[in-house]
Structure formats: structure tokens, C-alpha cells
Motif scaffolding. Structure first.
Motif, PDB file in Angstrom:
ATOM      1  N   ASP A 121      -8.950  11.859  -6.767  1.00  0.00           N
ATOM      2  CA  ASP A 121      -8.465  11.420  -5.456  1.00  0.00           C
ATOM      3  C   ASP A 121      -7.731  10.087  -5.560  1.00  0.00           C
ATOM      4  O   ASP A 121      -6.730   9.864  -4.885  1.00  0.00           O
ATOM      5  N   ILE A 122      -8.238   9.197  -6.422  1.00  0.00           N
ATOM      6  CA  ILE A 122      -7.588   7.890  -6.592  1.00  0.00           C
ATOM      7  C   ILE A 122      -6.247   8.074  -7.296  1.00  0.00           C
ATOM      8  O   ILE A 122      -5.223   7.532  -6.859  1.00  0.00           O
ATOM      9  N   VAL A 123      -6.269   8.871  -8.358  1.00  0.00           N
ATOM     10  CA  VAL A 123      -5.038   9.086  -9.139  1.00  0.00           C
ATOM     11  C   VAL A 123      -3.948   9.678  -8.252  1.00  0.00           C
ATOM     12  O   VAL A 123      -2.781   9.281  -8.326  1.00  0.00           O
ATOM     13  N   SER A 124      -4.304  10.598  -7.360  1.00  0.00           N
ATOM     14  CA  SER A 124      -3.243  11.196  -6.545  1.00  0.00           C
ATOM     15  C   SER A 124      -2.890  10.355  -5.311  1.00  0.00           C
ATOM     16  O   SER A 124      -1.813  10.524  -4.756  1.00  0.00           O
ATOM     17  N   ALA A 125      -3.765   9.430  -4.901  1.00  0.00           N
ATOM     18  CA  ALA A 125      -3.469   8.639  -3.693  1.00  0.00           C
ATOM     19  C   ALA A 125      -2.580   7.428  -3.975  1.00  0.00           C
ATOM     20  O   ALA A 125      -1.872   6.963  -3.082  1.00  0.00           O
TER      21      ALA A 125
END
Lengths: 376, 180
Positions: free
Chosen positions: A305-309
Motif C-alpha cells: 500500500d505504501i509503495v503504490s501510494a
């Protein structure tokens, strides 16, 4: 249909009201500042009959969690709460709750660690429990504390892993704010009664947590590791269904503010992350494209989620209210760098430690810190 | 967002005053927040509390470093309270029999001690000056008197509430601006 009710109450009482709404069966407790007002409120609810539960006063935190483990093994829905050195004193039993796959929910009211003594907030206490196998939420408002305790019971009981719900001492626990209480029938729909797959029952004797050989021990540990990772979709589902029923949303694994076009991203947890929204507004007024990524789920660390946000080429300013002893800076920065490695080489990570032991973190101070970090 | 800081001495009821003001914001259709600063409390030691009111959600969780209003529970604290920080155009509300205006600042004065004494709001520990101060601050912030009354009755339903209402109303109607 009944309407939601809005009251003014503290973060500690928001936690106690969530415990009542969750129809908890057993609450072992031992007081420690600033957690005490949760336990006082829950004990009063049990005493006056508002909450049909057993309150077990004990002589220390090691016994608090031991009682919680035993009650959960007997099939009860169990809540407890602690802070700081109380949490550290529980450390051994934290492992037992997770390894024993017991869905206890516990609030930890974040407070700095002795020595020297401090009463005020930082995240050294909860982050130091990273390797105990508990799922960990970190909350940034009174309402989120209430909402998250209910979501925590659901996730814990779905996957048989204990959940720690963290929030800051005083700045949340003793802060009076509006609190929306959904109708009980909505909460009952979201959180049905606990139906454990297995429980200790004197009528059907069985043993629990025996000595194992490597051939048995290793698969248990492997299962715990993979089930903790498998809780991420359950955390998201719980947040979404809670929103569908109550209309309230605090984010799921993460919570974003003005993030889409951000070139500078603040990354933090807890009440300082709420205040950071105002810092982001200050920076935007100064012409800086700033945004916020608040981590709501610290464990499991929501890497995907962090990588894509994170927006392309962002500078991420990690503001840690804790120390990563043996490394420069704080724990969140180290965790973040480890998930970005090999996946997002466009991202720059910078880090500062601040607010230790309750040093006041104002919107202006944090905006100025972020500005200064941009020039580093 | 409107920010206030209450400066007082331990035992004067600053936390209850902060709670009443935050509740009044809610009764007035806004969002409210009371964030007392908890130290290692002792009766008589200087204490402070932050209060915020806003038509939209409040995200701030720091103490108010540059508040729009500083509420001084005892005039002995005026200089220290103002020097802790106040907004550029911030105003000061002082509990005193005859306060001197704070230099270059809008200053309001109310005799909360006298009002509390006359209304019988005291115990062996001292006067309950937070009730009249609540009335005075409501007036300064243009919070309608009926909202002020509603807030007191919400906190103290029944006889105690009525006694508090009288004292708060007297302060509401006698607080005066001594400089602009």
C-alpha cells in the motif's frame, strides 16, 4: 432506525465506550498513567451493570496479560489496556498470546519509557514490541480509537492473532473531542458474538501450548508469520465494512492527505500525524506541494500500500517520535527504507526524531522542520 | 479555527472550564476540543489548558502556542501568561477586581472571585471561579446566552446547575472590555 449520537468525551473514555459496545466478556486490569482512566471507566461500567463482563483486578501487568490469555483460551472476548513500562513488563506474555493464537485486544496508551521517568507520549513502548507477533494499529483521533477497537476485535477473531490499538497519552487519552456513537444494533451487525473454533473447557479436557519438537514448532511459527501477513486484507475489509455500516472512515492500513500530486510527503503515526495535516496546509500556502501519508497499521507493515501510494520522485520526510538505537534516526524510517529497497528507487527518504517524551509538536514547528529537511 | 489558552493555578478549575468551553462549541453547532496540559499536578502550581472551536473538524493536538485568546484565571499570572505566546491580534480575558489593560492588546476584565463568592460558589478549598469565567468567555466569544445556559445544565442537571447559571449569567452581563 436509530440515529448515531454525538457526545464530547476523552480518548480514554472513547476506548471504554468501544469496549462496552463490543460486549466484551472479561477485562483484567492494572492501572498505569495515562491508561488508568480507561480501566476506571470500564470498571465503573461493570460495577453499575452497563457492561455484563468480569473485571479482574490483578497485581501487575505480567499477570494482567496472563489473565487475558487464560480468559481468551477459555473462549471469552477479552480486552485490557496498558502504557509504557506496563507494556514492557508484559513482554513475555505478549509472545504467549500471539503464539497461542489468542484474539485478545489491548489498548496501549503510548508513553515514553523509563529511565528517566516521563508521563508523556512517544512510540518507543509500542514499537519495541514489534517482534512479539501482535498486529498493531496506531490511531490519531478519539473517534479513530473508538472505531479501531471494534475493527480490531473483528480482525483478531477472524485470524486468531492478538491486536494492539495504540494512541498517544494525554494528547489523545485526556483530550475532550466530539465522539460519534453509532447505534448499538449497527455495531452488533459489524461485530457479531465471538465464536472461537477451539477453547479450553473443563468438561472436555485438552492440553494447550505443550512442549513441541522442531518438527511441530517450526510449522507453528511459520503459520504465525504468514497469518500476520494475511491479516492485511482483513484489516482493509474491516475498515470498509465499518464505513459501509457507520459511514465513518479513518483510512485502512494507511491514511492519505493531499498526497496525489505531492512532491514532499510527511510520514508519521499517531496524534502528530493529525496535526501534520495543518503543517501540510501551511507548506501548500508557501507553494510547496506537500502531502501526508499516515501509517495506521504499523504491523504488519503495509509495504504494497505504501509503495503504490507514494507519488513519483517524492521526497519522504519520516518524522519519528522514537529512537532506533544503534542506527541514526528512528524506527519508521528504517522500516520504510526496507520496503522501498528494490521497488522504488525514485523515492528519497529523510528522517528526523522529534517530540520525544511529549515535547509539543505544533503545526508551525513541523512545517519548519520539513522545510529545513528539503534543503538537506 | 479559534484557539484559546487558559492559564491558572492548580485547584482553580481550569480543566472544567476548558471542558465547558469545548462543550459549548458543540452545543453551538461547531466542533470543540479541550486539551489540558497535564504535568505532575500540585494545588497552587501554574497550569494551562488549550481550547479550540471550529466550524470544521479539528485535527490540531498541540498546546495553543499562539492563541487568539488568553484566559487568565488570576491576575498575578497575566504577564507570565501573555509571555508564553499569543496571536498577533490576540486578546486577553482577566479575572480581577480592576484589571489594568495589557499593553497594546484588547483586554477584557471580569470579577469572577466576587461573583463566585456572592453566588455561594465555594468550598473549603476555595472559590469556583471557573463558572463565572465560563460565562464571561462565552460573552467575549459571542456565544449566545442560551447556549451557555444549555451547556451548564448539560454538565450539572438540577439544583447545582441553577446556582451555576446565575453566576455565569452575571459574569456574561458584567464582563467588560477595558481596552481595544
Amino acid at each position: 432506525m436509530k440515529e448515531a449520537r454525538v457526545i464530547m468525551d476523552t480518548g480514554a473514555h472513547a476506548a471504554a465506550l468501544a469496549v462496552k459496545s463490543a460486549r466484551v466478556d472479561v477485562v483484567p486490569g492494572y492501572p498505569i498513567t495515562p491508561q488508568s482512566s480507561i480501566m476506571e471507566a470500564v470498571a465503573a461500567m461493570v460495577e453499575n451493570g452497563e457492561l455484563d463482563a468480569r473485571f479482574i483486578p490483578v497485581e501487575g501487568e505480567h499477570s494482567t496479560l496472563a489473565a487475558a490469555v487464560a480468559a481468551a483460551a477459555a473462549g471469552a472476548r477479552v480486552f485490557t489496556a496498558t502504557s509504557s513500562n506496563g507494556l514492557l513488563y508484559m513482554h513475555e506474555v505478549l509472545h504467549m498470546a500471539a503464539g497461542g493464537r489468542l484474539p485478545v485486544v489491548m489498548c496501549n496508551v503510548n508513553r515514553g519509557i523509563f529511565a528517566p521517568w516521563t508521563l508523556w507520549a512517544d512510540q518507543q513502548d509500542s514499537f519495541a514490541q514489534r517482534d512479539t507477533g501482535w498486529i498493531q494499529y496506531h490511531c490519531s483521533s478519539n473517534q479513530e480509537v473508538f472505531n479501531t477497537i471494534l475493527q480490531a476485535f473483528r480482525v483478531a477473531e477472524q485470524i486468531n492473532i492478538p491486536v494492539m490499538v495504540n494512541f498517544d497519552g494525554f494528547t489523545i487519552s485526556h483530550c475532550l473531542m466530539p465522539l460519534t456513537l453509532p447505534p448499538q444494533e449497527d455495531i452488533d451487525r459489524f461485530l457479531p458474538p465471538h465464536k472461537p473454533e477451539w477453547r479450553l473447557d473443563p468438561a472436555h479436557p485438552s492440553s494447550f501450548s505443550n512442549v513441541t519438537n522442531a518438527a511441530e514448532y517450526a510449522p507453528f511459527r511459520q503459520m504465525l508469520s504468514s497469518d500476520i501477513m494475511a491479516s492485511i486484507p482483513l484489516v482493509k475489509q474491516a475498515a470498509q465494512e465499518y464505513k459501509d455500516i457507520t459511514g465513518m472512515w479513518d483510512g485502512d492500513t494507511i491514511d492519505a492527505y493531499r498526497l496525489e500530486d505531492a512532491e514532499v510527503v510527511a510520514f508519521a503515526v499517531n496524534s502528530m500525524a493529525a496535526e501534520l495535516r495543518l503543517s501540510i496546509d501551511i507548506l501548500r500556502e508557501q507553494g510547496i506541494k506537500a502531502g501526508l501519508l499516515r501509517l495506521r497499521l504499523y504491523l504488519p507493515f503495509p509495504a504494497d500500500d505504501i509503495v503504490s501510494a507514494l507519488p513519483q520522485n517524492a521526497q519522504v520526510m519520516v518524522l519519528d517520535r522514537n529512537y532506533n538505537f544503534g542506527h541514526p534516526g528512528g524506527i519508521l524510517a528504517a522500516e520504510l527504507k526496507s520496503v522501498l529497497f528494490g521497488r522504488r528507487s525514485d523515492i528519497t527518504v529523510k528522517n528526523r526524531v522529534m517530540g520525544i517524551g511529549g515535547v509539543d509538536l505544533t503545526r508551525r514547528y513541523m512545517a519548519a522542520e520539513i522545510r529545513a529537511m528539503m534543503d538537506e | 479555527m479559534l484557539e484559546l489558552r487558559i492559564n491558572g493555578f492548580g485547584g482553580q478549575g481550569s480543566v472544567t472550564l476548558a471542558h465547558l468551553l469545548a462543550q459549548a462549541a458543540l452545543e453551538n453547532g461547531e466542533q470543540g476540543q479541550a486539551l489540558p496540559f497535564f504535568g505532575v499536578e500540585r494545588r497552587g502550581a501554574p497550569v494551562r489548558a488549550a481550547v479550540r472551536m471550529s466550524p470544521t473538524a479539528i485535527h490540531a493536538h498541540s498546546q495553543c502556542e499562539l492563541p487568539d485568546y488568553v484566559v487568565v484565571m488570576s491576575e498575578k499570572l497575566t504577564a507570565a501568561a501573555v509571555s508564553e505566546g499569543i496571536a498577533e491580534n490576540g486578546a486577553v480575558i482577566i479575572n480581577a477586581p480592576h484589571a489594568a489593560a495589557v499593553e497594546k492588546r484588547p483586554t477584557w476584565q471580569v470579577d469572577a472571585d466576587a461573583i463566585a463568592r456572592e453566588a455561594g460558589l465555594f468550598s473549603a478549598d476555595g472559590l469556583f471561579i471557573n463558572i463565572p469565567l465560563f460565562g464571561a468567555v462565552c460573552r467575549v466569544l459571542n456565544i449566545p446566552q442560551n447556549i451557555m445556559e444549555q451547556t451548564i445544565l448539560h454538565k450539572w442537571p438540577g439544583k447545582n446547575g441553577e446556582r451555576n447559571l446565575d453566576a455565569a449569567a452575571r459574569a456574561y452581563n458584567t464582563v467588560k472590555q477595558i481596552s481595544v
